[in-house]
Structure formats: C-alpha cells, structure tokens
Design a protein around this motif. Structure first.
Motif, PDB file in Angstrom:
ATOM      1  N   TRP A 155       0.815  -1.210   0.000  1.00  0.00           N
ATOM      2  CA  TRP A 155       0.000   0.000   0.000  1.00  0.00           C
ATOM      3  C   TRP A 155       0.850   1.263   0.000  1.00  0.00           C
ATOM      4  N   MET A 156       2.127   1.162   0.358  1.00  0.00           N
ATOM      5  CA  MET A 156       3.010   2.322   0.194  1.00  0.00           C
ATOM      6  C   MET A 156       3.167   2.672  -1.283  1.00  0.00           C
ATOM      7  N   ALA A 157       3.044   1.678  -2.144  1.00  0.00           N
ATOM      8  CA  ALA A 157       3.177   1.907  -3.585  1.00  0.00           C
ATOM      9  C   ALA A 157       1.868   2.287  -4.249  1.00  0.00           C
ATOM     10  N   ASP A 158       0.818   2.453  -3.473  1.00  0.00           N
ATOM     11  CA  ASP A 158      -0.503   2.758  -4.009  1.00  0.00           C
ATOM     12  C   ASP A 158      -0.643   4.262  -4.262  1.00  0.00           C
ATOM     13  N   PRO A 159      -0.963   4.690  -5.479  1.00  0.00           N
ATOM     14  CA  PRO A 159      -1.078   6.125  -5.759  1.00  0.00           C
ATOM     15  C   PRO A 159      -2.471   6.698  -5.489  1.00  0.00           C
ATOM     16  N   SER A 160      -3.404   5.891  -5.007  1.00  0.00           N
ATOM     17  CA  SER A 160      -4.790   6.355  -4.855  1.00  0.00           C
ATOM     18  C   SER A 160      -4.935   7.268  -3.638  1.00  0.00           C
ATOM     19  N   PRO A 161      -6.033   8.025  -3.556  1.00  0.00           N
ATOM     20  CA  PRO A 161      -6.262   8.903  -2.402  1.00  0.00           C
ATOM     21  C   PRO A 161      -6.417   8.146  -1.082  1.00  0.00           C
ATOM     22  N   ALA A 162      -6.720   6.841  -1.162  1.00  0.00           N
ATOM     23  CA  ALA A 162      -6.923   6.051   0.060  1.00  0.00           C
ATOM     24  C   ALA A 162      -5.618   5.518   0.641  1.00  0.00           C
ATOM     25  N   ARG A 163      -4.497   5.865   0.042  1.00  0.00           N
ATOM     26  CA  ARG A 163      -3.204   5.295   0.427  1.00  0.00           C
ATOM     27  C   ARG A 163      -2.913   5.437   1.914  1.00  0.00           C
ATOM     28  N   MET A 164      -2.963   6.657   2.454  1.00  0.00           N
ATOM     29  CA  MET A 164      -2.599   6.871   3.847  1.00  0.00           C
ATOM     30  C   MET A 164      -3.579   6.200   4.796  1.00  0.00           C
ATOM     31  N   THR A 165      -4.855   6.205   4.451  1.00  0.00           N
ATOM     32  CA  THR A 165      -5.837   5.526   5.287  1.00  0.00           C
ATOM     33  C   THR A 165      -5.512   4.038   5.382  1.00  0.00           C
ATOM     34  N   ARG A 223      -4.789  14.559  10.941  1.00  0.00           N
ATOM     35  CA  ARG A 223      -4.479  15.325   9.743  1.00  0.00           C
ATOM     36  C   ARG A 223      -3.040  15.071   9.366  1.00  0.00           C
ATOM     37  N   MET A 224      -2.775  14.935   8.083  1.00  0.00           N
ATOM     38  CA  MET A 224      -1.411  14.659   7.645  1.00  0.00           C
ATOM     39  C   MET A 224      -1.194  15.246   6.264  1.00  0.00           C
ATOM     40  N   TRP A 225      -0.189  16.077   6.125  1.00  0.00           N
ATOM     41  CA  TRP A 225       0.191  16.661   4.853  1.00  0.00           C
ATOM     42  C   TRP A 225      -1.032  17.276   4.169  1.00  0.00           C
ATOM     43  N   ASP A 226      -1.390  16.749   2.983  1.00  0.00           N
ATOM     44  CA  ASP A 226      -2.516  17.324   2.250  1.00  0.00           C
ATOM     45  C   ASP A 226      -3.822  16.595   2.537  1.00  0.00           C
ATOM     46  N   HIS A 227      -3.847  15.786   3.609  1.00  0.00           N
ATOM     47  CA  HIS A 227      -5.071  15.091   3.993  1.00  0.00           C
ATOM     48  C   HIS A 227      -5.713  15.849   5.154  1.00  0.00           C
ATOM     49  N   PRO A 228      -6.843  16.515   4.930  1.00  0.00           N
ATOM     50  CA  PRO A 228      -7.460  17.282   6.006  1.00  0.00           C
ATOM     51  C   PRO A 228      -7.988  16.406   7.134  1.00  0.00           C
ATOM     52  N   ARG A 229      -8.409  15.172   6.812  1.00  0.00           N
ATOM     53  CA  ARG A 229      -8.921  14.281   7.861  1.00  0.00           C
ATOM     54  C   ARG A 229      -8.796  12.833   7.398  1.00  0.00           C
ATOM     55  N   LEU A 230      -8.025  12.055   8.142  1.00  0.00           N
ATOM     56  CA  LEU A 230      -7.893  10.628   7.892  1.00  0.00           C
ATOM     57  C   LEU A 230      -8.612   9.879   9.000  1.00  0.00           C
ATOM     58  N   GLU A 231      -9.323   8.831   8.664  1.00  0.00           N
ATOM     59  CA  GLU A 231     -10.063   8.033   9.642  1.00  0.00           C
ATOM     60  C   GLU A 231      -9.720   6.560   9.474  1.00  0.00           C
TER      61      GLU A 231
END
Length: 409
Positions: A253-263, A303-311
């Motif tokens: 998942w570190m190699a995943d370019p999708s918006p859901a990567r960090m979640t 919140r992380m970098w350009d992610h306003p809210r991760l859940e």
C-alpha cells in the motif's frame, strides 16, 4: 459541572483503576496524549508496578517495534549482562524503535522488570510469576518501513528446522534473492512518493505469496510445531509470520497512488498492533502503553500533509470488538504542557473541567462521563505533538487518568 464530577474522582492507584471494571481486564491499556513526556512515563511506570504487584499482570507491552522488543524481553529474563550499565545501554539502543530507548523512564522500567525476574529466580517462583516485555508495533518508522528480511528469514529458519523440506515454498537462497537489497525496502522517499516504493513490484508480489505460504505452514502444522517447540519459540514464530505478512501488506500500500493510500497504511499498522496484542493476551493479562489514538474504541482521526482528515479503526477498537469487557482503556489527559506552549485549558473544554477539580493527578471514572461533560468543547492545541481529548470519544472510555501539569524534564 465540577460538583457533579466530584463523586467520580479518585486518587490514582491500582485499586481505584480496577474498581472501574466488573473483573480484571485481560488487556488493560493506558493511553497518552503526547509521546516522550517524562512525567507521563513515570506515572505509567508507577501505575504499572502497582498493577503487577497487586493485581497479577505479568506482561507489559509498549508502542515499539515488536521484533526489536525481543531484545528487551531476553534481557529482562535475567540472562547475561546483569546490572552492567554498558549492557543496558546496548539493550535500550537495540530493543526500542522510534528512539524510545533514550527516555530515562523507559530505561527505569526495563531495569525494574529485570530486577523483578532476578528476585523471582532467587525465590524459586514459578515461570508464570515472571515478567515479560513486548513491543506491539510493527517495525515501521515514521519515515520508512523495515525490510521484511528479518521476519521472513526467522520464520523460514524456524520452519525449515521442523517440517519436511518439500513442504517449504522455496529454498533459502530463493527467498534471499527475492528479498534483495534491504535499502530498496527502506527508501525514505517512498513515504511521500508511492512511485519510489518497491511494494508492488513483481518480486514483492511474489514475495507476498511466499510469506503467505510460510505463515500457512504454521497453521497447518500447528500440532507438530507446538510439540517440538518451547512456548517462546512457538510464540515468536507466530510473531514472525504476522510481521512478515503485515510488512509486505504495508509495503504494497506504500506503492498505491490512490487517495486512500494513507488511510490504508494507518489501518494496516493498527491491525498488526491489534493482532500482536491479542496474541499476547492468549498467555495472560497484559498492560499496554501507547498513544490514545491507537488505544481508543472509537474511530481514530488525524491530519497529515494534504489530507485534512484521515479516519481508521485503531488497535484498541479492533481489540475491543474481539474481547468486549475483557478490554479496558484509560485515556490520559493533561492540563498544561507549558514548555511546549500548551497553557491552561479553556474552562469549557474537557481538560479545563478536569483541571477545575483541583487534583494534581487522579483517575476519573468513565461511566456517565460523557453526560456529565455534555456541552464541553474540543480543546485546540497550539503544538502538533499533543492531542487533546475529543469530547465525542468520552462515552467509549472506561476512565480518564488526569495529570494537571507536564513539566519540562
């Protein structure tokens, strides 16, 4: 509001904490709102010592690398090294991740755990009365995840010594070649740039299948393996299996370019934490120390970098769903951390109300806390390293450990 709370406030000790629960929790977790504060770590040590001495807890698990933690566990087993300061320096350096080994209170905890086991040996107490140490986090640094080499090779060596060679999915040489250079796994740039991660390469995908096959051998040959292993050998083999598959999943998942990567990365990490805690709990009651966000029952957010809210669902939520009342969670709250710019809490915040109770430290019972603090607002921290309590999470707490001030060490 303060008057309504007074009957729920008690001096902080093991007896008061255990009165929160219908029975002794199998996993009793103490969260912290900030990492590395000496006052919070010393409070943890004091409370954990009481819970060991008075309530029979025998495993202490901290938010640190589960593989490195074996170094500490071996040391406190009262093996070689004794009280030699240089030996303990080495243990603290190798046995903790995230530089946790540099904190004096962690060193004191390790020293005390070893002394307990030395006394147990001298007095001829049974093995069940000895203390165990565990890291329950994955080998995941903030900037990079570890190579799967350590976990995979340890798992392979354990299995190859106990099962027929034709049952293994590959040879040791093939496994080594598939892993390749460790540096490609630990590339720091991969945290920010998924294109720099090796996690979805053809070799990494095949390695995930090999790791899965090796882990499956543990399950399918459990009767044979348990019979030919010590309890520690079997437990560590299972740990290697969980860590190898979890690490490869994390790298994928570190190699995943999708918006859901960090979640996904946050969820994979906490799922590995939860699995490690559940495995420890199979052997006896466990005391756990980590950040509140990892241990709470509700959704974790950040919140992380350009992610306003991760859940994501944290380890506490996952463990609580499995254990129910056998999981206990105390969140720690603080009134001020002045050297970090966190001054007195607003009076209508949870921390502000708790500060008005007038106790330097206490435990506030959880049942009904949400109703008693209805209308309190979320405190906003001027310092990124401190996370105040979320009023919306109060209903899921068994209690709050409150410390009025966290001074600079």
């Amino acid at each position: 509001m303060v008057r309504d709370l007074q009957h729920t406030v008690h001096p902080l000790d093991a007896a008061a904490v255990l009165r929160l629960f219908p029975g002794r929790p199998q996993i009793l977790a103490l969260g912290e709102p900030t990492h590395g504060a000496g006052a919070l770590l010393r409070l943890r040590n004091e409370l954990f010592r009481q819970l060991v001495e008075q309530e029979g807890y025998r495993t202490i698990a901290l938010e640190t690398d589960c593989l490195a933690g074996q170094v500490v566990d071996d040391y406190i087993a009262a093996g070689e090294g004794g009280r030699d300061a240089a030996v303990l320096d080495d243990i603290m350096a190798r046995g903790f991740s995230h530089e946790w080994g540099a904190f004096p209170a962690n060193r004191e905890l390790v020293r005390w755990m070893r002394a307990w086991n030395e006394r147990a040996d001298e007095e001829g107490r049974p093995d069940a009365d000895r203390l165990r140490f565990a890291g329950f986090d994955g080998p995941l640094e903030i900037q990079a995840a570890a190579s799967p080499r350590a976990a995979l090779t340890a798992l392979y060596e354990y299995l190859s010594a106990r099962v027929d060679a034709e049952l293994l999915p590959c040879t040791a040489d093939v496994l080594d070649r598939m892993i390749g250079a460790d540096a490609r796994w630990t590339e720091p740039a991969a945290m920010m740039d998924p294109a720099r991660s090796v996690g979805q390469s053809a070799e990494a995908r095949e390695l995930r299948l090999l790791a899965d096959d090796l882990a499956a051998l543990l399950d399918s040959h459990a009767p044979q393996l348990i019979a030919t292993s010590t309890v520690q050998e079997w437990d560590r083999a299972r740990l290697y299996g969980r860590t190898a598959t979890g690490l490869l999943r994390y790298h994928f998942w570190m190699a995943d370019p999708s918006p859901a990567r960090m979640t996904r990365l946050l969820a994979v990490r906490d799922a590995l934490m939860a699995d490690n805690l559940l495995a420890l709990a199979e052997r006896g009651p466990v005391l756990v120390s980590a950040h509140n966000s990892h241990l709470q029952r509700g959704l974790s957010t950040m919140r992380m970098w350009d992610h306003p809210r991760l859940e994501w669902w944290g380890a506490g939520a996952l463990v609580s769903a499995r254990l129910g009342e056998r999981y206990g969670f105390l969140a720690t709250a603080v009134g001020s951390i002045r050297h970090q710019g966190v001054d007195d809490a607003p009076p209508d915040s949870v921390e502000g109300v708790l500060s008005a109770l007038g106790a330097d430290r206490c435990v506030v019972y959880g049942p009904g806390l949400s109703a008693l603090l209805e209308g309190s607002v979320a405190r906003v921290s001027p310092w990124f390293g401190y996370a105040p309590l979320d009023p919306a999470q109060l209903a899921d707490l068994d209690g709050v450990v409150f410390l009025q001030d966290v001074p600079e060490d």
